[in-house]
Design an enzyme around this catalytic site. Structure first.
Site, PDB file in Angstrom:
ATOM      1  N   CYS A 122      -4.105  -1.383  -2.068  1.00 51.19           N
ATOM      2  CA  CYS A 122      -4.241   0.061  -2.292  1.00 51.19           C
ATOM      3  C   CYS A 122      -5.214   0.239  -3.456  1.00 51.19           C
ATOM      4  CB  CYS A 122      -2.882   0.663  -2.638  1.00 51.19           C
ATOM      5  SG  CYS A 122      -2.941   2.402  -3.097  1.00 51.19           S
ATOM      6  N   HIS A 154      -7.318   3.085   3.539  1.00 51.27           N
ATOM      7  CA  HIS A 154      -7.132   3.884   4.759  1.00 51.27           C
ATOM      8  C   HIS A 154      -8.460   4.096   5.502  1.00 51.27           C
ATOM      9  CE1 HIS A 154      -3.192   4.765   3.109  1.00 51.27           C
ATOM     10  NE2 HIS A 154      -2.886   5.529   4.137  1.00 51.27           N
ATOM     11  N   CYS A 201     -11.045   3.038  -0.300  1.00 52.50           N
ATOM     12  CA  CYS A 201      -9.656   3.377   0.014  1.00 52.50           C
ATOM     13  C   CYS A 201      -9.299   2.572   1.255  1.00 52.50           C
ATOM     14  CB  CYS A 201      -9.523   4.873   0.292  1.00 52.50           C
ATOM     15  SG  CYS A 201      -7.896   5.358   0.898  1.00 52.50           S
ATOM     16  N   ASP A 236       0.866  -1.191   0.000  1.00 54.13           N
ATOM     17  CA  ASP A 236       0.000   0.000   0.000  1.00 54.13           C
ATOM     18  C   ASP A 236       0.895   1.231   0.000  1.00 54.13           C
ATOM     19  OD1 ASP A 236      -2.293   1.638   0.146  1.00 54.13           O
ATOM     20  OD2 ASP A 236      -2.120   1.787   2.322  1.00 54.13           O
ATOM     21  N   SER A 237       0.303   2.357  -0.346  1.00 53.61           N
ATOM     22  CA  SER A 237       1.050   3.612  -0.285  1.00 53.61           C
ATOM     23  C   SER A 237       1.411   3.959   1.163  1.00 53.61           C
ATOM     24  CB  SER A 237       0.216   4.742  -0.890  1.00 53.61           C
ATOM     25  OG  SER A 237      -1.005   4.852  -0.187  1.00 53.61           O
ATOM     26  N   GLU A 281      -2.763   8.882   7.924  1.00 55.17           N
ATOM     27  CA  GLU A 281      -1.292   8.798   7.902  1.00 55.17           C
ATOM     28  C   GLU A 281      -0.692   9.529   9.101  1.00 55.17           C
ATOM     29  OE1 GLU A 281       1.152   7.251   5.821  1.00 55.17           O
ATOM     30  OE2 GLU A 281      -0.596   6.054   5.308  1.00 55.17           O
TER      31      GLU A 281
HETATM   32  N1  DGL Z   1      -4.692   3.431   0.685  1.00 55.41           N
HETATM   33  C1  DGL Z   1      -4.744   4.017  -0.624  1.00 55.41           C
HETATM   34  C2  DGL Z   1      -5.977   3.579  -1.390  1.00 55.41           C
HETATM   35  O1  DGL Z   1      -6.584   2.593  -1.042  1.00 55.41           O
HETATM   36  C3  DGL Z   1      -4.655   5.436  -0.809  1.00 55.41           C
HETATM   37  C4  DGL Z   1      -4.007   6.364   0.069  1.00 55.41           C
HETATM   38  C5  DGL Z   1      -3.236   7.333  -0.761  1.00 55.41           C
HETATM   39  O2  DGL Z   1      -3.820   8.289  -1.305  1.00 55.41           O
HETATM   40  O3  DGL Z   1      -2.043   7.114  -0.842  1.00 55.41           O
HETATM   41  O4  DGL Z   1      -6.340   4.207  -2.343  1.00 55.41           O
END
Ligand code: DGL
Length: 285
Positions: A74, A202, A200, A11-12, A153
Site C-alpha cells: 500500500c 489499486h 497506488c 493493503d487497505s 474497490e
Molecule cells: N492501495 C492503496 C495505495 O497504494 C491506497 C488505496 C486507499 O486509498 O486506501 O495507496
C-alpha cells in the site's frame, strides 16, 4: 537454510493483490498471507495518524500469524507509516515506494516523470523524494487522484464511465488540444512527461484505461514487479527462502465484504487460484 513460514502482505483493500500476483509469479514456492482492510478503505483520504493506527492494527494481525517478512503493498501506508512499522516489528518490512521510484527514474528518457497517487501519498512527497534520491535531475510532477480507488474497490474496472473518470484524473499531467489546435499544458510546456508512475497499488487494475488516456508516448510503470524483485533479494540475502519441496499455501483475509473480495481475487488470479479462500477477520479497531 530455508524457512517455510509465509510472507505477509498488507493493503487497505484489493489493490495490493497486484503486488501479491507478482510475488507469486516471482517466488512460486513461497506461501503468503494477504490482509486487505477493505472494511476501512480508502486510506488515502484519511489523516496520517489514522493511516498509522489502522496500519499498525493490520500488521499486528499479520505478525500474530508468524510471517517471516512483510510487504506493505500500500503506497499510502508506505508513505506515511513505514518508519513506525519498522520500529514496531522485528521481521523485515519492505514498502512499495522505493522500488517503484527506482523503476520510474530508470525508465524516463526525458527526465520527466508524472506520479498519480492518493492524497496522503502525494502530501507526503515520498515519491518526489525517492525519485530525486535515485536521480536528482529527474523532474517529478505529483498529482492526487482520489477518484480512482473507490472505482476499484467497487469492482468497476472497465466501461465508458471508468474511461471518462480516468481521463479526467490524469488530464492535469498531460497536454491537451485547445480550440485552435495548439497544445495546452497545465504543466510548464517543457515538462511533458514520458513516464507515468502508478503510485497506488489499486491503479494497475485500471492500467488499460490509464494507457488509453495517456497515449503511446508515455510509459506506464507500477511498483509490483520491482517490489517482488526486492523481496526476492531480501529472502536470498537473509536465507529466508522456502524449502525446495515447499507446497505453497495462499491465504487471504479481509475486514470487508468477502464475496466482493473473492470476486476480485478470482478475476486477478484466475482458475489457478480458485482454491484461495478469503477469510474474514473481525474489524481490527
Ligand atoms: N492501495 C492503496 C495505495 O497504494 C491506497 C488505496 C486507499 O486509498 O486506501 O495507496
Amino acid at each position: 537454510m530455508a524457512d517455510a513460514r509465509p510472507i505477509g502482505l498488507f493493503d487497505s483493500g484489493v489493490g495490493g493483490l497486484t503486488v501479491l500476483r507478482e510475488v507469486v509469479r516471482r517466488l512460486p514456492r513461497e506461501s503468503t498471507i494477504y490482509l486487505g482492510d477493505n472494511g476501512r478503505a480508502p486510506y488515502g483520504t484519511r489523516p496520517d495518524d489514522e493511516v498509522r493506527r489502522f496500519s499498525v492494527e493490520c500488521l499486528d494481525e499479520l505478525s500474530r500469524r508468524d510471517v517471516k517478512a512483510i510487504v506493505v503493498a500500500c503506497n499510502t501506508t508506505t508513505s506515511v507509516a513505514l518508519p513506525d512499522l519498522r520500529r514496531r516489528y522485528d521481521v523485515p518490512i519492505i514498502g512499495v515506494v522505493r522500488p517503484g521510484a527506482t523503476a520510474a527514474a530508470l525508465a524516463t528518457r526525458t527526465r520527466s516523470v508524472g506520479v498519480i497517487a492518493t492524497p496522503a501519498t502525494i502530501r507526503s512527497h515520498a515519491y518526489f523524494q525517492a525519485i530525486k534520491d535515485e536521480n536528482p535531475f529527474v523532474e517529478v510532477y505529483e498529482h492526487a487522484t482520489p477518484e480512482l480507488v473507490p472505482l476499484v474497490e467497487a469492482g468497476l474496472l472497465h466501461g465508458a464511465d471508468v474511461d471518462e473518470a480516468v481521463r479526467r484524473a490524469v488530464a492535469p499531467l498531460l497536454g491537451s488540444r485547445a480550440a485552435d489546435g495548439e497544445w495546452v499544458f497545465p504543466l510548464p510546456s517543457d515538462a511533458r512527461i514520458d513516464t507515468l508512475l502508478l503510485g497506488c497499488t489499486h491503479y494497475p487494475l485500471l492500467v488499460d484505461p490509464i494507457r488509453a488516456a495517456v497515449g503511446e508516448g508515455v510509459a506506464v510503470i507500477d511498483s509490483a514487479s520491482a517490489t517482488a524483485s526486492v523481496l526476492a533479494e531480501l529472502l536470498a540475502v537473509n536465507e529466508l527462502g522456502a524449502p525446495a519441496d515447499a507446497q505453497p499455501v495462499h491465504l487471504q483475509y479481509t475486514t470487508g465484504d468477502v464475496a466482493r473480495f473473492r470476486a476480485t481475487a478470482a478475476a486477478l488470479f484466475g482458475a489457478e487460484f480458485a482454491t484461495v479462500e478469503p477469510v474474514v477477520v473481525p474489524e481490527a479497531a
